[in-house]
Write an enzyme that holds these catalytic residues in place. Structure first.
Site, mmCIF file in Angstrom:
data_model
loop_
_atom_site.group_PDB
_atom_site.id
_atom_site.type_symbol
_atom_site.label_atom_id
_atom_site.label_comp_id
_atom_site.label_asym_id
_atom_site.label_seq_id
_atom_site.Cartn_x
_atom_site.Cartn_y
_atom_site.Cartn_z
ATOM 1 C CB CYS A 28 -0.953 -0.086 1.207
ATOM 2 S SG CYS A 28 -1.230 1.498 1.997
ATOM 3 C CD GLU A 29 0.085 5.076 -4.364
ATOM 4 O OE1 GLU A 29 1.074 4.567 -5.171
ATOM 5 O OE2 GLU A 29 -0.708 5.757 -4.470
ATOM 6 C CG HIS A 30 -2.506 5.771 0.805
ATOM 7 N ND1 HIS A 30 -3.634 5.078 0.573
ATOM 8 C CD2 HIS A 30 -2.014 6.517 -0.167
ATOM 9 C CE1 HIS A 30 -4.106 5.700 -0.506
ATOM 10 N NE2 HIS A 30 -3.061 6.550 -1.093
ATOM 11 C CG HIS A 31 -0.931 3.402 5.757
ATOM 12 N ND1 HIS A 31 -1.919 3.185 4.822
ATOM 13 C CD2 HIS A 31 -1.078 4.282 6.501
ATOM 14 C CE1 HIS A 31 -2.674 4.043 5.594
ATOM 15 N NE2 HIS A 31 -2.316 4.742 6.426
ATOM 16 C CB CYS A 88 -2.296 0.047 6.312
ATOM 17 S SG CYS A 88 -3.506 0.185 4.748
ATOM 18 C CG HIS A 96 -5.729 -3.085 2.087
ATOM 19 N ND1 HIS A 96 -4.991 -2.086 1.413
ATOM 20 C CD2 HIS A 96 -6.525 -3.487 1.424
ATOM 21 C CE1 HIS A 96 -5.565 -2.025 0.242
ATOM 22 N NE2 HIS A 96 -6.374 -3.343 0.154
ATOM 23 C CD GLN A 141 -8.127 -4.396 -3.294
ATOM 24 O OE1 GLN A 141 -7.859 -4.315 -1.889
ATOM 25 N NE2 GLN A 141 -9.177 -5.166 -3.472
HETATM 26 ZN ZN ZN Z 1 -2.549 1.666 3.642
#
Ligand code: ZN
Length: 187
Positions: free
Chosen positions: A75-78, A146, A144, A116
């Site tokens: 996941c590119e956010h976390h 995260c 996920h 995703q």
């Molecule tokens: Zn994430």
């Protein structure tokens, strides 16, 4: 990929969270993470030329479905993993590709910082571009980390995304056939 930069960043990161990057357990961590990045982010390199190459002399015009393909991405956010299964269908317009090629395309696109929704769309678009089928549909069902380890902390919750192209978009019965075949008629 700049491994030296990754090593420096990881050492700095460890320092940032209050760790001692020089203690025995961590001293090789920057190096390990850098090597791991080469593998898990290899999808940032240009796609191999032979990816999704049509099989010569073969044609077919019924639905082709590859289901329950396991994958993992980040996941590119976390920068935490998301892990799940993908289902890939297309209806050829003459040209077909090897089934293992579909799995390889998924793996290639998953090995980069992702969300995703984009992974799902990129895979459908890659199939559309490569063999110009009558339609393609991709469903991804993933968990996920995260969402499990932080924030809302809902272990076991799953995210389902779909990308629908061509005849799968225009004809509900075709879409429903795909959903029934992967056991997701309730979507
Ligand atoms: Zn994430």
């Amino acid at each position: 990929m700049d491994l030296e930069k990754i090593k420096k960043a990881v050492a700095l990161f460890l320092e940032g969270i209050g760790e001692d990057p020089g203690r025995p357990g961590l001293v090789k961590t920057p190096e390990r993470v850098a090597r791991m990045c080469e593998e898990i982010f290899s999808g940032l390199e240009p796609a191999p030329e032979e990816m999704l190459r049509p099989i010569e002399g073969e044609s077919h015009d019924e639905m082709v479905l590859l289901k329950d393909i396991p994958f993992h991405s980040v996941c590119e956010h976390h920068l935490l993993p998301f892990i799940g299964k993908a289902h890939i269908a297309y209806i050829p317009e003459g040209k077909i590709v090897g089934l293992s090629d579909l799995a390889k395309a998924l793996e290639y696109l998953a090995k980069r910082p992702q969300v995703q929704e984009r992974l799902t769309a990129q895979l459908a678009d890659m199939i559309m571009d490569a063999i110009r089928p009558r339609g393609a549909m991709v469903i991804i069902d993933a968990e996920h980390l995260c969402m499990n380890m932080r924030g809302i902390k809902k272990p076991g919750s799953r995210t389902v995304t779909s990308a629908v192209r061509g005849i799968f978009r225009s004809r509900a019965t075709t879409r429903e056939e795909m959903l029934a075949l992967v056991g997701k008629r309730d979507l």
